[in-house]
Design an enzyme around this catalytic site. Structure first.
Site, short mmCIF file in Angstrom:
data_model
loop_
_atom_site.label_atom_id
_atom_site.label_comp_id
_atom_site.label_asym_id
_atom_site.label_seq_id
_atom_site.Cartn_x
_atom_site.Cartn_y
_atom_site.Cartn_z
N ARG A 1 69.59 13.13 56.03
CA ARG A 1 70.26 14.43 55.88
C ARG A 1 69.43 15.31 54.94
NH1 ARG A 1 75.81 13.17 53.85
NH2 ARG A 1 76.15 12.50 55.99
N ARG B 1 76.66 17.06 46.45
CA ARG B 1 75.97 17.09 47.74
C ARG B 1 75.66 18.54 48.14
NH1 ARG B 1 78.45 12.09 51.32
NH2 ARG B 1 78.21 10.47 49.72
N LYS C 1 81.17 10.63 45.59
CA LYS C 1 80.54 11.88 46.04
C LYS C 1 81.27 13.09 45.50
CE LYS C 1 83.07 11.55 50.43
NZ LYS C 1 82.92 11.35 51.88
N LYS D 1 81.63 17.47 46.16
CA LYS D 1 81.34 18.54 47.12
C LYS D 1 81.77 19.90 46.56
CE LYS D 1 81.76 15.46 51.11
NZ LYS D 1 82.43 15.21 52.41
N CYS E 1 83.22 14.61 64.32
CA CYS E 1 82.20 13.90 63.56
C CYS E 1 81.35 13.06 64.51
CB CYS E 1 82.85 13.03 62.49
SG CYS E 1 83.71 11.58 63.15
N CYS F 1 77.85 5.54 63.38
CA CYS F 1 78.55 5.50 62.10
C CYS F 1 79.17 4.13 61.86
CB CYS F 1 79.63 6.58 62.04
SG CYS F 1 80.53 6.57 60.47
N CYS G 1 87.42 7.92 62.25
CA CYS G 1 88.05 7.13 61.19
C CYS G 1 88.76 8.10 60.26
CB CYS G 1 87.01 6.29 60.45
SG CYS G 1 86.06 7.22 59.22
N CYS H 1 85.32 13.31 57.59
CA CYS H 1 84.07 14.08 57.69
C CYS H 1 84.21 15.30 58.58
CB CYS H 1 82.94 13.19 58.20
SG CYS H 1 82.51 11.85 57.06
#
Length: 571
Positions: free
Chosen positions: A83, A152, A216, A218, A437, A443, A482, A486
């Site tokens: 990414r 991120r 993470k 954001k 996603c 994934c 899931c 995302c």
């Protein structure tokens, strides 16, 4: 024993294994060099699979082939997703051409435009990791901090035709990204073969510390009336407030995050709380202190409860704000009036106040590739080769071809028509705004399909929409494989979350502008059951809605699902 810092008693944790990995990693080095050099396997060492995330990559397998390879006593077919960290998603024509070439040479011949305005390469094998990282660096970009327990990719509305505030907001996105960038030199040593450490001098992380953040982080910026970055789903959301075309500052929200875990009680999606207004020149300072609070107070024991949203709910929103203001040494100003109208993209040609043109394009689920009657990748490559535009990713997996001079518009439009990119066949309002996603086959967390499946499901949903005269109505549909969020499924007016192959939980009732979560409506539905439910729901919507009423508002108003409260303001 609890630590005392800044005259605050910080929580004490029994650290998770990932905390051990970070602690022992020598600022994200670990044994990555040795893993990359090991030609006996396509994978890397177990601890390194956590560390490589900080460098912008995930180790994956082709899950379609896992069972067969196991029968053949072969290791899984390992590959890596990479990414790119690119604040606001703005790429030059040169960068686009480089990414196009890298995806063909080292990836699976496609580019993925993500919901965080980033580029992803898929299908990169281990021996090519350094080559593609160096190729990204050659066009003055990188992948450090695109994943991992750090801040991120910083999102921002960057379609300049939408607001004169875009340039200043975009500059802030870049400033935040640079300010919160990890200071370790490990990235340059491992991927770019640079030895940057002076004898006797070691790395340090003045903002993150040796173990970085608990999870993470954001950050997103939006410019009203467009919430195309879904700011309330971010740990920090910044709402641009302007006066006379000048950006004065931002209303700040904290504590958004959409991930949850089916098997972990006490995990949930949450929208951010607005805690006040920040003048433009104070924004970096406030953002840094919020990050440091999460560093000091976040849960380092249970990663499923380690995001800022859980920290705020554990401390209490009011107490969190008080801690922030104490560290700042001043109080935040009261938030200022604003209004969001949508969180989707704007399509078609729009001209900015500078006179330049911007074209919003639909890219289904962000996958840039060539198909028999839709040569998207080739057409965009030809446009990039002209050097007469830039390329701006949106937060909804879309693309804006931007910065086009009046005299170049016709030439670019002719290429779009030649490659059947634009104007595209008629799209329903629901398809234009649908997000999925990646999910299967790569994934590791996916239970069900999303990107590969939603287009065919949309074909069938569009039949129902047409039967009810709703083809042109904008309805937000989101699908993930899931519950990790995302594709932001909990902000879909209709949300699908994978439970198992071919089975999805169905959620209804989010706000069209991203200010209200949806509610679980039905569990573990098959496709036939999904379509059966939608036939009833969409027919009712067409017949019973009020004038101008959005689908999410309708299902909440008539009691099909319970009404979820929207964002809160913490005084």
């Amino acid at each position: 024993m609890a630590e005392i810092k800044n005259n605050e008693i910080l929580p004490s944790w029994n650290p998770s294994d990932v905390e051990r990995i970070k602690e022992q990693s020598d600022y994200l080095r670990g044994s990555l060099q040795q893993s990359l050099a090991d030609i006996a396997t396509g994978s890397i060492a177990a601890d390194d699979t956590q560390l490589i995330k900080f460098h912008g990559s995930y180790q994956q397998t082709d899950r379609d082939l896992d069972a067969d390879r196991k029968k053949q006593k072969l290791e899984p077919l390992y590959s890596f997703m990479i990414r790119v960290r690119i604040p606001g998603g703005v790429a030059s024509a040169q960068q686009w051409l480089a990414f196009d070439s890298l995806s063909n040479t080292y990836g699976n011949n496609t580019l993925k435009l993500t919901t965080r305005q980033a580029f992803q390469f898929h299908g990169v094998i281990k021996r090519n990791l350094k080559k593609i990282m160096q190729g990204i660096n050659d066009v003055l970009l990188d992948s450090i901090a695109a994943c991992g327990d750090v801040n991120r990719n910083v999102m921002c509305t960057t379609n300049e035709s939408l607001s004169p505030l875009v340039p200043a907001a975009y500059q802030m996105a870049k400033d935040i990204s640079n300010h919160l960038l990890p200071r370790t030199t490990a990235y340059h040593e491992i991927w770019l073969n640079q030895k940057l450490l002076v004898d006797g001098k070691r790395d340090e992380e003045p903002i993150y510390g040796k173990t970085y953040l608990p999870r993470k982080f954001k950050i997103a910026i939006a410019i009203p009336p467009y919430n195309d970055t879904d700011i309330f789903s971010n740990d920090i959301g910044l709402i641009a407030i302007g006066k006379n075309d000048q950006l004065e500052g931002f209303n700040i929200s904290v504590g958004g995050g959409l991930g949850m875990t089916f098997t972990e009680p006490g995990t949930y999606p949450r929208l951010g709380d607005i805690i006040g207004f920040v003048p433009y020149d104070n924004t970096l300072e406030v953002v840094e202190e919020v990050v440091k609070l999460q560093r000091d107070y976040g849960n380092r024991e249970n990663r499923k409860k380690a995001r800022l949203k859980y920290t705020i709910d554990r401390l209490g929103p009011e107490s969190f704000k008080e801690l922030l203001e104490k560290r700042l040494g001043y109080k935040l100003e009261d938030s200022r009036p604003y209004k969001f109208e949508s969180n989707g993209d704007v399509f078609g040609w729009k001209q900015s106040s500078s006179g330049k043109w911007f074209l919003g394009l639909f890219v289904e689920h962000g996958r840039v590739r060539d198909e028999e009657n839709y040569q998207l990748k080739s057409g965009l490559r030809k446009i990039a080769s002209l050097g007469k535009s830039d390329f701006r990713l949106t937060g909804n997996q879309g693309l804006v071809i931007g910065g086009i001079r009046d005299e170049d518009k016709a030439e670019i439009e002719s290429i779009l028509k030649e490659y059947k990119i634009w104007p595209k066949y008629k799209l329903s309002g629901a398809r234009k705004h649908a997000i999925a996603c990646v999910a299967l086959n790569t994934c590791t967390m996916a239970f069900a399909e999303a990107e590969r499946y939603l287009p065919s499901l949309m074909d069938k949903i569009e039949v129902i929409l047409d039967e009810n005269g709703l083809t042109d109505d904008d309805i937000l549909i989101r699908m993930t494989g899931c519950p990790n969020g995302c594709g932001r499924p909990y902000l879909g007016e209709i949300g699908f979350v994978g439970r198992s192959p071919g089975k999805y939980n169905m959620y209804l009732g989010a706000g069209f502008s991203g200010d209200r979560l949806n509610t679980l409506y039905r569990e573990t539905l098959s496709e036939d059951e999904i379509l059966k439910e939608l036939k009833v729901l969409l027919a009712r919507y067409a017949k019973e809605r009020n004038k101008g009423e959005r689908f999410g508002d309708f299902v909440s108003r008539v009691g099909i699902v319970g009404y979820q409260s929207g964002i809160k303001e913490i005084k």
